[in-house]
Design a protein around this motif. Sequence first.
Motif, PDB file in Angstrom:
ATOM      1  N   LEU A   1       1.054  20.879  -9.670  1.00 32.47           N
ATOM      2  CA  LEU A   1      -0.129  21.671  -9.318  1.00 32.47           C
ATOM      3  C   LEU A   1      -1.403  21.063  -9.909  1.00 32.47           C
ATOM      4  O   LEU A   1      -2.470  21.145  -9.298  1.00 32.47           O
ATOM      5  CB  LEU A   1       0.020  23.088  -9.852  1.00 32.47           C
ATOM      6  N   ALA A   2      -1.265  20.468 -11.090  1.00 29.95           N
ATOM      7  CA  ALA A   2      -2.437  19.888 -11.737  1.00 29.95           C
ATOM      8  C   ALA A   2      -3.070  18.818 -10.850  1.00 29.95           C
ATOM      9  O   ALA A   2      -4.276  18.600 -10.901  1.00 29.95           O
ATOM     10  CB  ALA A   2      -2.060  19.309 -13.090  1.00 29.95           C
ATOM     11  N   TRP A   3      -2.246  18.163 -10.021  1.00 32.14           N
ATOM     12  CA  TRP A   3      -2.799  17.161  -9.114  1.00 32.14           C
ATOM     13  C   TRP A   3      -3.757  17.789  -8.120  1.00 32.14           C
ATOM     14  O   TRP A   3      -4.684  17.132  -7.651  1.00 32.14           O
ATOM     15  CB  TRP A   3      -1.692  16.389  -8.381  1.00 32.14           C
ATOM     16  N   GLN A   4      -3.538  19.077  -7.785  1.00 34.07           N
ATOM     17  CA  GLN A   4      -4.502  19.763  -6.917  1.00 34.07           C
ATOM     18  C   GLN A   4      -5.871  19.767  -7.569  1.00 34.07           C
ATOM     19  O   GLN A   4      -6.868  19.429  -6.936  1.00 34.07           O
ATOM     20  CB  GLN A   4      -4.066  21.207  -6.684  1.00 34.07           C
TER      21      GLN A   4
ATOM     22  N   LEU B   1       3.397  22.308  -2.551  1.00 32.67           N
ATOM     23  CA  LEU B   1       2.290  22.410  -3.500  1.00 32.67           C
ATOM     24  C   LEU B   1       1.122  21.510  -3.136  1.00 32.67           C
ATOM     25  O   LEU B   1      -0.025  21.866  -3.352  1.00 32.67           O
ATOM     26  CB  LEU B   1       2.770  22.058  -4.916  1.00 32.67           C
TER      27      LEU B   1
ATOM     28  N   MET C   1       6.450  19.814 -20.034  1.00 37.65           N
ATOM     29  CA  MET C   1       5.378  20.513 -19.343  1.00 37.65           C
ATOM     30  C   MET C   1       5.978  20.781 -17.977  1.00 37.65           C
ATOM     31  O   MET C   1       6.382  19.850 -17.293  1.00 37.65           O
ATOM     32  CB  MET C   1       4.161  19.588 -19.232  1.00 37.65           C
ATOM     33  N   ASN C   2       6.051  22.021 -17.570  1.00 37.90           N
ATOM     34  CA  ASN C   2       6.796  22.368 -16.353  1.00 37.90           C
ATOM     35  C   ASN C   2       6.402  21.511 -15.144  1.00 37.90           C
ATOM     36  O   ASN C   2       5.233  21.277 -14.883  1.00 37.90           O
ATOM     37  CB  ASN C   2       6.554  23.826 -16.044  1.00 37.90           C
ATOM     38  N   PHE C   3       7.432  21.087 -14.411  1.00 38.50           N
ATOM     39  CA  PHE C   3       7.235  20.174 -13.285  1.00 38.50           C
ATOM     40  C   PHE C   3       6.352  20.767 -12.189  1.00 38.50           C
ATOM     41  O   PHE C   3       5.528  20.073 -11.595  1.00 38.50           O
ATOM     42  CB  PHE C   3       8.624  19.727 -12.790  1.00 38.50           C
ATOM     43  N   LEU C   4       6.455  22.077 -11.971  1.00 37.98           N
ATOM     44  CA  LEU C   4       5.598  22.704 -10.969  1.00 37.98           C
ATOM     45  C   LEU C   4       4.136  22.674 -11.415  1.00 37.98           C
ATOM     46  O   LEU C   4       3.246  22.393 -10.610  1.00 37.98           O
ATOM     47  CB  LEU C   4       6.029  24.150 -10.734  1.00 37.98           C
ATOM     48  N   LEU C   5       3.917  22.949 -12.700  1.00 32.83           N
ATOM     49  CA  LEU C   5       2.541  22.941 -13.199  1.00 32.83           C
ATOM     50  C   LEU C   5       1.955  21.542 -13.147  1.00 32.83           C
ATOM     51  O   LEU C   5       0.802  21.358 -12.778  1.00 32.83           O
ATOM     52  CB  LEU C   5       2.497  23.458 -14.638  1.00 32.83           C
ATOM     53  N   ARG C   6       2.776  20.553 -13.503  1.00 36.97           N
ATOM     54  CA  ARG C   6       2.274  19.171 -13.481  1.00 36.97           C
ATOM     55  C   ARG C   6       1.887  18.764 -12.070  1.00 36.97           C
ATOM     56  O   ARG C   6       0.888  18.084 -11.852  1.00 36.97           O
ATOM     57  CB  ARG C   6       3.338  18.210 -14.022  1.00 36.97           C
TER      58      ARG C   6
END
Lengths: 256, 275
Positions: free
Chosen positions: B112-115, B219, B105-110
């Motif tokens: 961002l999910a914390w946002q 991010l 699962m892409n590291f940037l998306l993961r």
Amino acid sequence: MIRTTAKKIYIALIFVFLYAPIATLMVLSFNASRTRAKWGGFTTKWYFSLFENREIMQALWNTLLIAFISSFIAVIIGTVACIAINNMPKRSRAVLMGVTNIPMLNADIVTGISLMLLFISLGFKFGLGTILLAHITFNIPYVILCVMPRMKQISPSTFEAALDLGASPVRAFFKVVFPDIMPGVLSGFLMAFTMSLDDFIITHFTKGAGVDTLSTKIYTEVKKGIKPEMYALSTIIFITVLLLLFLVNKAPKEKS
Amino acid sequence: MKNSKSSQRLLSSPYIAWAVIFIIVPLCMVFYYGLTDKTGAFTFENIAAIMSAEHAKALWLSLGLSLISTVICFFIAYPLAMILANMNVNQHSFIVLIFILPMWMNFLLRTLAWQTLLEKTGVINNVLSFLHLPSLNIINTPYAIVLGMVYNFLPFMVLPLYNSLVKIDPNVINAAKDLGANNVQTFFKITFPLSIPGIISGITMVFIPALTTFVISNLLGGSKILLIGNVIEESFTQAGNWHLGSGLSIVLMIFIIVNMVASAIFDKDGEGSAL
């Protein structure tokens, strides 16, 4: 009893911590609202519009292509390097292993800019080719890391026996040595593929304008807002890998 | 596999050539750009630029946040590694679950999910308000950056610790117990000292990426918080000042080299117990 329960709870908490964002992304992929902030009801439309989004499909193709080719080349160079390193005198071996560790221990941002400076001064055109060279470079150490322990375990006499029995060195390698190091080579390939797929920082510095992998595409979308199709795509990728792993783990058990 | 010298050379040369062109030469170029100005004259200015108020602040903030993250990672990871090392788990499936699988699962998306999880009206705050607990407002603060660092780099701490703990011969621990040591003594006299190589490589694997990140701060920290990684990234991609960016990278490399030397001293096999 209490202790084992406490241990299980601790492990469970860490898994929640590691997988909570992944679960969040999966939920978001079914969100009808275009923004992350609110829930607009359940939908599967992003899973269909995804395949019509040419930019995302192109980025996916680039990502997979780079991951596959870079880990394939890294496996070849890395495995050959392992054979050579294994036979080296102690000193040159230590030096070469030290150099091998540099891309792993060095900061990605430094590796990225150093390669960018190299490509600029060599006059390379930035694009898929430069990304590929960069990915091969940071993938080789992971291959060596996986293959080297296997290589050390095998006894040199089996190879020599094959030579004595008349096999050519290449044939002896593929018949005798390669089957033994195969698990290391495979896990090296898997590791390299995963690292390449997940890399953003080095790609960010070595890509050209207009060429995007999924990571760099996501990064440029951050400010405008991530397209929900991206969540859908990541969910598909993740579930696919999960299923593959499940099948791979199941298969040998059924045989035995 | 004792071959003749020439075939030996033939096998090692592709990788040596690759390593020289794509590892050594690029690093030399960073030093070249870092130690020269736009006219090509030798200067220390780009390195001294770290002393300017803005850059020094970014460096101190990066050092502080990455140290805190490393310590938190260590205290979360050590008990986990101990539990797993004593559990006889299948090492391969454990590595895949904790380390490989999330990366698909892409590291940037993961990150961002914390946002989404941390926002004022996000998931965590909804749960907290449901439980009548005070809300957590850490998004766009340094706390969120620390959380992002711990989240992203925790596996890099767990794996080396686990590898060094699982190697400890149980007989050594049994011997200590037979000789009358209690659990606490056994831990501090036997287990802990034997796990030091793992600790050192875990610290390196967390501290360096945390110190140099520009993505996590971007991010999760809003755009106001600048880490040294952000300064370097901007000097390359936005300001186009490669000399300054290279100079600041040299400063970063000093920390990296100190870390590498430390791990070389403790990791005598020279194989890196990293993974």
